[in-house]
Design a protein around this motif. Structure first.
Motif, PDB file in Angstrom:
ATOM      1  N   SER A 322      62.164-102.726 -55.226  1.00 42.09           N
ATOM      2  CA  SER A 322      62.207-103.208 -56.251  1.00 42.09           C
ATOM      3  C   SER A 322      63.481-104.094 -56.568  1.00 42.09           C
ATOM      4  O   SER A 322      64.386-103.876 -56.081  1.00 42.09           O
ATOM      5  CB  SER A 322      62.216-102.081 -57.272  1.00 42.09           C
ATOM      6  OG  SER A 322      62.621-102.442 -58.545  1.00 42.09           O
ATOM      7  N   ARG A 324      64.711-104.207 -58.967  1.00 44.82           N
ATOM      8  CA  ARG A 324      65.684-103.469 -60.216  1.00 44.82           C
ATOM      9  C   ARG A 324      66.499-102.389 -59.420  1.00 44.82           C
ATOM     10  O   ARG A 324      67.081-101.574 -60.157  1.00 44.82           O
ATOM     11  CB  ARG A 324      64.872-103.115 -61.274  1.00 44.82           C
ATOM     12  CG  ARG A 324      64.323-104.153 -62.195  1.00 44.82           C
ATOM     13  CD  ARG A 324      63.633-103.915 -63.287  1.00 44.82           C
ATOM     14  NE  ARG A 324      64.516-103.092 -64.263  1.00 44.82           N
ATOM     15  CZ  ARG A 324      63.979-102.524 -65.387  1.00 44.82           C
ATOM     16  NH1 ARG A 324      62.693-102.753 -65.543  1.00 44.82           N
ATOM     17  NH2 ARG A 324      64.783-102.043 -66.343  1.00 44.82           N
ATOM     18  N   HIS A 326      69.349-100.769 -57.711  1.00 47.00           N
ATOM     19  CA  HIS A 326      70.639-101.228 -57.277  1.00 47.00           C
ATOM     20  C   HIS A 326      71.012-100.122 -56.211  1.00 47.00           C
ATOM     21  O   HIS A 326      72.455-100.487 -55.682  1.00 47.00           O
ATOM     22  CB  HIS A 326      71.594-100.981 -58.481  1.00 47.00           C
ATOM     23  CG  HIS A 326      71.179-102.048 -59.332  1.00 47.00           C
ATOM     24  ND1 HIS A 326      70.930-103.544 -59.426  1.00 47.00           N
ATOM     25  CD2 HIS A 326      70.647-101.865 -60.959  1.00 47.00           C
ATOM     26  CE1 HIS A 326      70.655-103.819 -60.456  1.00 47.00           C
ATOM     27  NE2 HIS A 326      70.517-103.106 -61.450  1.00 47.00           N
ATOM     28  N   ASP A 360      59.137-104.989 -60.025  1.00 50.13           N
ATOM     29  CA  ASP A 360      60.158-105.600 -60.811  1.00 50.13           C
ATOM     30  C   ASP A 360      60.085-104.835 -62.251  1.00 50.13           C
ATOM     31  O   ASP A 360      60.724-105.346 -63.119  1.00 50.13           O
ATOM     32  CB  ASP A 360      59.820-107.125 -61.029  1.00 50.13           C
ATOM     33  CG  ASP A 360      58.375-107.126 -61.793  1.00 50.13           C
ATOM     34  OD1 ASP A 360      57.676-106.217 -61.925  1.00 50.13           O
ATOM     35  OD2 ASP A 360      58.236-108.401 -61.752  1.00 50.13           O
ATOM     36  N   GLY A 363      63.485 -98.951 -61.432  1.00 49.56           N
ATOM     37  CA  GLY A 363      64.670 -99.079 -60.489  1.00 49.56           C
ATOM     38  C   GLY A 363      64.333 -98.156 -59.168  1.00 49.56           C
ATOM     39  O   GLY A 363      63.039 -97.897 -58.980  1.00 49.56           O
TER      40      GLY A 363
END
Length: 578
Positions: A322, A324, A326, A360, A363
């Motif tokens: 993904s 998103r 992190h 997208d 997370g």
């Protein structure tokens, strides 16, 4: 007649009643959360798995015992399993929390496989490791579990494996050592190439340099009397997003306690189920997978000396990542591909099938728990894994788009309809997600070398003193005082003050007076919350940027490279980005 002051007073009165009620219900929700965490901790083998299951094989019975077990998922009466279909094995991440997140609700990886009629197995684990258990013992155990599944289904195609996060590289390590056992593998949010990234993203990869290497891991294990508390790993994840950790998550429950408490408690049942590791086990993981980034470079061996070479994989490999995420961004989840192959021609020459799908909308955690991911990517992997198995060698992107509505449900159980295409891609397409320069790789290599030196110094001069002053009682006390554990127990029923909201909550629920969304004081509350969250996030951005600048400024400097760089350690440089 009523004037403006009356309207303000009425708005304030309505808001005050609602806010007070929400505050009591919020405190009672925290009490339930804490009590659940205490119950889970008292049952080391408890899982949050939603589905009925039975143990097929216990890892404790293996020659080198492990705290894992192979479970058969018992299909509901309306979802009978077809024994001729490819079995599906789901492995949960052991990254600080307990097992079951891959199937903690119907809309999940396990649920999708059951709905498609596949025999489904689950590899779970208990909270406490077996004495002497190592990381490589777990890999061998997973191979033994896969052998058992193959024995159970001799006439079916080779089992598919789904590995979430940390379990992802365990799946690929096992498949590289025993490629004859594995069918298609779905690797979800797994940081296979931990050094890789793009400037301004993936700040967690700098943590080893920030701490001077892996010696704090050894210290933490020694303070735990040979046991590492997984709560420290969970705290690392939380601190990556301090706005969510310190404010947003709790505020959302407070602001929407009527509809949000149940969902919050269901998730926290897993998030707060902290597990333990043997110190040696976690040290191997940190040294080799994170600080050393040795998997993709072919620098790891099994206990018998066999090289763990990802080039030996012959199973089609699907990577779900993904933009998103992190914790494990695409540069890390996909970075092993350009680590191993210069171009797609090398992939084809090796006979490999590699597919990636890019999310997208969610997370890191959403890749495992989001119903949206379960309804799209997970479901389509289950539906198309035989087609993936038949793809010609190459690199592909799995592109999922809404299907043309023709009245015929394309999804499982009449769910969302999706059209799937496998679009050919090049290794340069993967590099575009983020790739270190040679100088950036050299900085990480310097951290690895310094980590080895600092760890050796710690073991020689500090470790004996620490171990001499630690016993099991002190280790238990330190675990109980961990900030994350305290955030649960302080608000649990162990705190006598929580009896007050517990007593008031039933009456408040029966007489709720929620305020209107357009109440000016409610709007002011929401505005204040957004400001607090944005302020914390602004601090995070500054923190991450300062960490990145410090990392490359120090470890990329000429003196550091002279003494600890790649030339000094004779490490092979990775391919530079195109």
């Amino acid at each position: 007649m009523t004037g403006p002051s009356d309207a303000v007073f009425n708005a304030w009165s309505d808001y005050a009643v609602d806010a007070g009620q929400r505050w009591v219900l919020f405190l009672d929700t925290l009490r339930q959360r804490g009590d659940t965490q205490i119950r889970m901790a008292a049952e080391p083998r408890a899982m949050v798995l939603w589905f009925d299951h039975e143990v097929v094989m216990s890892g404790r019975a293996l020659p080198r015992p492990i705290n894992f077990a192979l479970h058969r998922i018992l299909p509901p009466a309306n979802m009978p399993a077809d024994p001729a279909k490819r079995p599906v094995m789901v492995i949960d991440p052991r990254a600080g929390q307990g097992a079951g997140i891959g199937g903690f609700k119907q809309e999940s990886e396990i649920g999708d496989a059951l709905a498609a009629g596949h025999p489904v197995y689950f590899i779970g684990f208990s909270a406490e490791p077996e004495p002497g258990q190592t990381f490589l013992d777990v890999i061998e155990g997973e191979i033994a579990f896969m052998e058992r599944i193959v024995e159970e289904h001799p006439d079916a195609p080779r089992p598919a494996a789904i590995g979430n996060c940390q379990a992802g590289y365990q799946v690929l390590m096992a498949a590289a050592l025993r490629p004859d056992l594995f069918g298609p593998c779905l690797i979800v949010g797994s940081p296979m190439s931990y050094w890789q990234g793009r400037r301004g993203e993936a700040a967690m990869r700098y943590l080893g340099g920030l701490l001077g290497g892996s010696w704090p891991t050894a210290l933490t294990g020694d303070l735990g009397n040979g046991t590492f508390d997984g709560a420290w790993l969970v705290m690392n994840f939380d601190l990556l997003g301090p706005a969510n950790y310190l404010w947003d998550k709790q505020y959302e429950v407070y602001a929407h306690v009527d509809e949000g408490a149940e969902r919050y408690l269901a998730f926290e049942r897993w998030w707060g189920d902290f597990v333990l590791f043997n110190a040696e086990e976690i040290q191997y993981l940190v040294d080799n997978m994170f600080v050393g980034d040795r998997l993709a470079r072919g620098a790891l061996t099994a206990r018998d000396g066999t090289k763990v070479d990802l080039r030996a994989l012959n199973s089609p490999t699907v990577i779900l990542t993904s933009t998103r995420d992190h914790i494990s961004p695409p540069a890390q989840t996909l970075g092993w591909i350009p680590d191993l192959y210069r171009d797609v021609e090398e992939i084809r020459a090796a006979g490999r099938v590699i597919v990636y799908a890019v999310e997208d909308r969610t997370g890191h955690l959403g890749l495992f728990v989001s119903a949206r991911v379960a309804d799209r990517e997970d479901e389509e992997f289950v539906l198309t894994m035989d087609a993936i198995n038949d793809l010609g060698p190459g690199l592909y992107e799995m592109v999922i788009t809404p299907a043309v509505q023709d009245g015929t449900p394309a999804g499982i159980e009449g769910g969302p309809q999706w059209a799937v295409a496998f679009e050919p891609r090049t290794v340069d397409d993967v590099r575009a997600f983020g790739r270190n320069t040679p100088d950036e790789n050299a900085a990480f290599a310097a951290v690895d070398r310094i980590s080895q030196i600092n760890l050796a110094l710690y073991r020689a001069f500090v470790q004996p003193l620490v171990r001499a002053g630690v016993n099991e009682a002190s280790a238990e006390a330190l675990r109980a005082l961990h900030p994350l554990r305290l955030s649960y127990t302080l608000f649990s029923g162990l705190n006598p003050w929580t009896a007050i909201p517990a007593a008031l909550a039933p009456s408040i629920r029966a007489h709720r007076r929620p305020v209107a969304a357009d109440n000016p004081f409610m709007e002011a509350q929401e505005s204040l919350s957004r400001t607090i969250s944005a302020s914390i996030d602004a601090w995070r951005v500054m923190r991450d940027q300062a960490t990145e600048d410090w990392f490359f400024g120090l470890y990329g400097s000429a003196p550091m490279q002279l003494w600890f760089g790649e030339g000094r350690t004779r490490r092979r440089r990775r391919h530079a980005p195109a």
